[in-house]
Design a protein around this motif. Structure first.
Motif, PDB file in Angstrom:
ATOM      1  N   ASP A   1      48.622  12.560 -47.008  1.00 43.71           N
ATOM      2  CA  ASP A   1      47.456  11.181 -46.555  1.00 43.71           C
ATOM      3  C   ASP A   1      46.793  10.529 -45.531  1.00 43.71           C
ATOM      4  O   ASP A   1      45.612  10.372 -45.797  1.00 43.71           O
ATOM      5  CB  ASP A   1      49.319   9.820 -46.109  1.00 43.71           C
ATOM      6  N   PHE A   2      46.742  12.132 -44.784  1.00 43.56           N
ATOM      7  CA  PHE A   2      45.383  10.976 -43.535  1.00 43.56           C
ATOM      8  C   PHE A   2      44.763  12.715 -43.137  1.00 43.56           C
ATOM      9  O   PHE A   2      44.022  12.435 -42.001  1.00 43.56           O
ATOM     10  CB  PHE A   2      46.160  11.003 -42.951  1.00 43.56           C
ATOM     11  N   GLY A   3      45.544  13.968 -43.704  1.00 45.37           N
ATOM     12  CA  GLY A   3      43.775  15.140 -43.699  1.00 45.37           C
ATOM     13  C   GLY A   3      42.470  14.803 -43.648  1.00 45.37           C
ATOM     14  O   GLY A   3      42.209  15.278 -42.573  1.00 45.37           O
ATOM     15  N   GLY A   4      42.458  14.062 -44.277  1.00 45.54           N
ATOM     16  CA  GLY A   4      41.046  13.655 -44.082  1.00 45.54           C
ATOM     17  C   GLY A   4      40.143  12.989 -43.129  1.00 45.54           C
ATOM     18  O   GLY A   4      39.434  13.227 -42.429  1.00 45.54           O
TER      19      GLY A   4
ATOM     20  N   ASP B   1      37.628  14.370 -40.716  1.00 41.35           N
ATOM     21  CA  ASP B   1      36.076  14.083 -40.827  1.00 41.35           C
ATOM     22  C   ASP B   1      36.152  12.106 -39.217  1.00 41.35           C
ATOM     23  O   ASP B   1      35.218  11.812 -39.456  1.00 41.35           O
ATOM     24  CB  ASP B   1      36.010  12.924 -41.838  1.00 41.35           C
ATOM     25  N   GLN B   2      37.754  12.282 -39.176  1.00 42.02           N
ATOM     26  CA  GLN B   2      37.873  11.319 -38.550  1.00 42.02           C
ATOM     27  C   GLN B   2      37.049   9.550 -38.756  1.00 42.02           C
ATOM     28  O   GLN B   2      36.153   9.167 -38.305  1.00 42.02           O
ATOM     29  CB  GLN B   2      36.510  10.964 -36.740  1.00 42.02           C
ATOM     30  N   GLU B   3      37.363   9.586 -40.420  1.00 41.52           N
ATOM     31  CA  GLU B   3      37.573   8.517 -41.083  1.00 41.52           C
ATOM     32  C   GLU B   3      38.388   8.127 -41.902  1.00 41.52           C
ATOM     33  O   GLU B   3      38.869   9.157 -42.566  1.00 41.52           O
ATOM     34  CB  GLU B   3      35.484   8.286 -41.276  1.00 41.52           C
ATOM     35  N   MET B   4      38.508   6.168 -42.767  1.00 40.32           N
ATOM     36  CA  MET B   4      39.340   6.632 -43.211  1.00 40.32           C
ATOM     37  C   MET B   4      38.674   5.513 -44.584  1.00 40.32           C
ATOM     38  O   MET B   4      38.052   4.777 -43.740  1.00 40.32           O
ATOM     39  CB  MET B   4      41.088   6.896 -42.870  1.00 40.32           C
TER      40      MET B   4
ATOM     41  N   LEU C   1      48.284   3.777 -43.885  1.00 43.29           N
ATOM     42  CA  LEU C   1      48.367   3.568 -42.468  1.00 43.29           C
ATOM     43  C   LEU C   1      49.389   2.413 -41.901  1.00 43.29           C
ATOM     44  O   LEU C   1      50.828   2.974 -40.955  1.00 43.29           O
ATOM     45  CB  LEU C   1      47.469   3.986 -41.659  1.00 43.29           C
ATOM     46  N   ILE C   2      49.485   1.656 -42.503  1.00 43.64           N
ATOM     47  CA  ILE C   2      49.862  -0.021 -42.220  1.00 43.64           C
ATOM     48  C   ILE C   2      51.163  -0.218 -42.705  1.00 43.64           C
ATOM     49  O   ILE C   2      52.109  -0.798 -41.839  1.00 43.64           O
ATOM     50  CB  ILE C   2      48.685  -0.788 -41.752  1.00 43.64           C
ATOM     51  N   LYS C   3      51.316   0.659 -43.883  1.00 40.89           N
ATOM     52  CA  LYS C   3      52.775   0.515 -43.790  1.00 40.89           C
ATOM     53  C   LYS C   3      53.929   0.948 -43.872  1.00 40.89           C
ATOM     54  O   LYS C   3      55.250   0.612 -43.620  1.00 40.89           O
ATOM     55  CB  LYS C   3      52.960   0.949 -46.266  1.00 40.89           C
ATOM     56  N   ILE C   4      53.221   2.136 -43.055  1.00 36.41           N
ATOM     57  CA  ILE C   4      54.262   2.972 -42.112  1.00 36.41           C
ATOM     58  C   ILE C   4      54.993   2.047 -41.205  1.00 36.41           C
ATOM     59  O   ILE C   4      56.373   2.142 -40.716  1.00 36.41           O
ATOM     60  CB  ILE C   4      53.854   4.888 -41.730  1.00 36.41           C
ATOM     61  N   ILE C   5      53.587   1.354 -39.703  1.00 34.11           N
ATOM     62  CA  ILE C   5      53.941   1.446 -38.656  1.00 34.11           C
ATOM     63  C   ILE C   5      54.223  -0.258 -38.439  1.00 34.11           C
ATOM     64  O   ILE C   5      54.510  -0.518 -37.377  1.00 34.11           O
ATOM     65  CB  ILE C   5      52.499   1.499 -38.162  1.00 34.11           C
TER      66      ILE C   5
END
Length: 587
Positions: free
Chosen positions: A91-94, A98-101, A109-113
C-alpha cells in the motif's frame, strides 16, 4: 489544478506590467511544493509563520487516564504512522520511494491507525493537508507538528458522529473544549442527521396559499421584486401607505439552527466544522453574509419581472443545494430585510434547511430599522425554523493566548515598520513578483488592480495593498471577495486610527476584515497604532453609535486580535482549502 497553476492561469489573463527579475537562484527548499516547516524557517524570518507548526501536542487521556492508542506524544504518533507504512509495503511502497501519497493511500493509512475516523473525516483532513492543492501530500505535511497533534488527539478520543470527529480534529492546544460548544454540537448532530436523511428524498413541491383574485390584481412591479408586497387600498394624500403581504408558503424542510453569541464564542468554527463534515455528494452552500447578500441581489437583477421573484430564486437554488450555512446574519437595510424574509420562506417551502450564526438574537435583527414593521412578522417563522442555540459567553476565544503574538502586525506607520514589512514580503515571495495585476470582478465589467502579486514557497498567491487602495474610493464586497478567493496571504499597509464618526472607510474596513477572516486569509498588517487602539476615538462617542456599528467595532477588533495569533494560522491550514470549494464561494 494546483494553486501554482491556477495562479499562472489568472496572471496570463490579467498582467499589466513586467515582472521584476530575481536577483539570485531560488533555493531548493523554495522550489519544492510542500517544503517542511524547518525548510520554510530556514529560508524566511523566524517570525513569519508560512506553515502552522507551533502546535504542541499533549497526551489526551481517556476516562481511565491512559491514552486509548498507547500514543501520548508527537514522537509516538510518528512512530505509529511509520510502523503502519513499513508493515504494508504494497500500500505504501510509493511513499517510501517518492515521500508523498494520494488520497487513497492516506485513507488506507488512517484506517490502520485510526479506524474510527470515517472516510469523510479523512478526506477533510487530507484536503487541509494538501497545501499545494495537487491531490498529493508530502512527508513534511504528514509528519508536521500540527498533523501529528490532530491525529494524536483524534485517536485518543472516542466519537460517535462525523461532527464530533471534526470537532476533535481541532489541534489541542491551542484549541480547548468548551461546554457551550459541546452542547451546541449535540443539537447540531440532530440537525445533521435530519438533513442527511432528507437529502436522500425528493424535493418537496412548494404549495402557495390561496389568494383571491382581487388581491392578485393589486400586485404590481414593487410586489414582483419584493415577494408579494401590496397596498391594500388607495391611500389618501399625506397618509402613510399600509402594506400587506400574500400569505407565506408553508415550510416543508428539516429545522436548522440559529447560533447566537458574542464575538469569539465559537459560532463560526462550528459552522465550518458542520460544512467540513458533510458526506460526499451532499449539496450545501457555506457563505458569509456579505457573499450571500451580494449574490442574492445579483440573482434578483437577473430574474425578469414576474409574479414572485423570490419563488423563482428559491426554485433555482433548491435544484443546486439543500442546506445553506450562513455566517454572521446581519440586516442593515429594508431591502435586505425583505429579501431575507421572503427568500428564506420560499427556501423552507422547497425543503431547504438554513443554519446561521449571528451576534443578534432574532428579535434584535434590524432593530430601529426603517419600515421594520414589514419584517417583524417574520421573526416567529425564523425562530421556528432556526431554533436559537445560545452560545453567549463572557469568554472571547479570539483573544485568548493574545500574548502569543505571531509578529504579523506592525505599528506605527514609519520608515522602520515599512522597511520591515518590505523585507518580510520579499522573504515570503522572493524577488519575483508582479505589479499592477488586473483581476476581473465576476458579474461586473471591471477589474481589480492589485499593486503587488507574488507566490510563496507552496505556490500560494500573495498580494499587497495599501489601506487607501482597499478602503478609500469605490471599493466594496465584490472586490474583497475576489481578493479573499485569489490570495492565500495579504499584506496591508497604512491602516489609520479611525475617527469618532467612523464613516464609509470604517465600514469598508469591517467588510474587508469579515470577508478575509471568513475565507481564512493570512494577514500581515501595518497600522498607525496597535490594533487594540484603532477604534477608541469612536468609542468616546459610543452613545451616538447604533447597535450595528457597535457590533461591527467589536467583531472587527476580535477578528484582528485572532488574526495575529498563531491559533488563527492553524485555522488557515485547517479550513482554507475547504473555503475555496465552489460550494463556499457563491450562492
Amino acid at each position: 489544478m494546483s494553486a501554482r497553476l491556477a495562479g499562472r492561469a489568472v496572471r496570463r489573463r490579467g498582467i499589466t506590467s513586467v515582472a521584476k527579475a530575481r536577483s539570485s537562484q531560488l533555493p531548493t527548499s523554495r522550489r519544492v511544493l510542500g517544503a517542511c516547516p524547518a525548510q520554510l524557517r530556514a529560508t524566511t524570518d523566524p517570525s513569519v509563520p508560512l506553515w502552522p507548526n507551533s502546535a504542541v501536542a499533549k497526551e489526551v487521556p481517556n476516562s481511565g487516564g491512559r491514552p486509548l492508542s498507547g500514543a501520548s506524544t508527537p514522537a509516538d504518533m510518528r512512530k505509529l504512522l511509520e510502523e503502519a507504512m513499513e508493515k504494508s509495503p504494497k500500500d505504501f511502497g510509493g511513499f517510501a520511494k517518492d515521500q508523498e501519497m494520494d488520497m487513497v493511500a492516506f485513507q488506507t493509512l488512517i484506517k490502520i491507525i485510526a479506524p474510527s475516523m470515517g472516510d469523510e473525516e479523512t478526506k477533510a483532513l487530507f484536503m487541509s493537508m494538501d497545501a499545494s492543492n495537487d491531490g498529493r501530500i508530502q512527508s513534511s505535511e504528514i509528519f508536521s507538528d500540527l498533523t501529528l497533534s490532530i491525529l494524536l488527539n483524534r485517536i485518543n478520543t472516542v466519537v460517535n458522529h462525523p461532527l464530533e470527529g471534526s470537532y476533535h480534529c481541532l489541534p489541542r492546544p491551542p484549541f480547548h473544549s468548551d461546554p457551550r460548544q459541546l452542547a451546541a454540537i449535540e443539537v447540531l448532530i440532530r440537525v445533521f442527521d435530519e438533513v442527511v436523511a432528507a437529502h436522500a428524498r425528493p424535493l418537496p413541491q412548494a404549495v402557495a396559499p390561496p389568494r383571491n383574485q382581487a388581491e392578485a390584481a393589486n400586485l404590481g412591479v414593487f410586489a414582483s421584486v419584493f415577494g408579494g408586497l401590496r397596498k391594500t387600498r388607495p391611500v389618501p394624500s399625506g397618509a402613510r401607505a399600509r402594506v400587506a403581504e400574500a400569505p407565506p408558503p408553508a415550510p416543508d424542510a428539516p429545522r436548522g439552527a440559529y447560533l447566537y453569541g458574542g464575538c469569539g464564542c465559537g459560532k463560526t468554527v462550528l459552522l465550518d466544522l458542520f460544512f467540513r463534515s458533510l458526506p460526499a455528494g451532499f449539496t450545501a452552500r457555506r457563505l458569509h453574509w456579505h457573499e450571500f447578500i451580494r449574490d442574492a441581489f445579483r440573482s434578483m437583477q437577473r430574474h425578469p419581472p414576474g409574479d414572485n421573484v423570490f419563488a423563482a430564486m428559491a426554485d433555482m437554488l433548491a435544484k443546486q443545494f439543500r442546506v445553506l450555512l450562513l455566517d454572521e446574519l446581519l440586516i442593515t437595510h429594508i431591502s435586505e430585510a425583505i429579501l431575507v424574509k421572503n427568500l428564506f420562506r420560499h427556501m423552507w417551502a422547497r425543503g431547504m434547511t438554513i443554519i446561521t450564526t449571528s451576534n443578534y438574537l432574532p428579535e434584535e435583527l434590524y432593530a430601529k430599522g426603517f419600515n421594520r414593521d414589514q419584517f417583524v412578522d417574520f421573526i416567529p417563522d425564523l425562530t421556528a425554523q432556526c431554533p436559537v442555540i445560545d452560545m453567549s459567553s463572557d469568554k472571547d476565544y479570539r483573544n485568548t493566548d493574545a500574548h502569543l503574538d505571531a509578529k504579523l502586525f506592525f505599528f506605527p506607520v514609519s520608515e522602520a515598520s515599512t522597511a520591515l514589512l518590505d523585507r518580510i514580503f520579499e522573504q515570503v515571495v522572493g524577488k519575483d513578483f508582479k505589479t499592477n495585476v488586473a483581476i476581473p470582478i465576476p458579474m461586473e465589467k471591471r477589474n481589480l488592480i492589485v499593486p503587488f502579486v507574488g507566490e510563496d514557497v507552496r505556490g500560494a498567491r500573495v498580494a499587497r495593498f495599501s489601506f487607501d487602495d482597499l478602503c478609500v474610493g469605490n471599493v466594496g464586497r465584490a472586490d474583497y471577495s475576489v481578493i479573499a478567493e485569489n490570495f492565500h496571504t495579504l499584506f496591508i499597509t497604512g491602516v489609520p486610527r479611525f475617527k469618532p464618526d467612523l464613516g464609509a472607510e470604517f465600514r469598508r474596513f469591517v467588510s474587508l476584515t469579515d470577508i478575509i477572516y471568513g475565507k481564512k486569509v493570512a494577514l500581515y498588517l501595518q497600522s498607525e497604532v496597535h490594533t487594540n487602539d484603532l477604534f477608541p476615538d469612536a468609542l468616546l462617542s459610543a452613545d451616538g453609535l447604533d447597535l450595528d456599528e457597535l457590533w461591527a467595532f467589536r467583531r472587527c477588533s476580535s477578528m484582528l486580535s485572532e488574526m495575529q495569533n498563531p491559533k488563527y494560522h492553524h485555522m488557515v491550514w485547517l479550513m482554507r482549502n475547504h473555503m475555496l470549494q465552489e460550494s463556499a464561494l457563491h450562492l
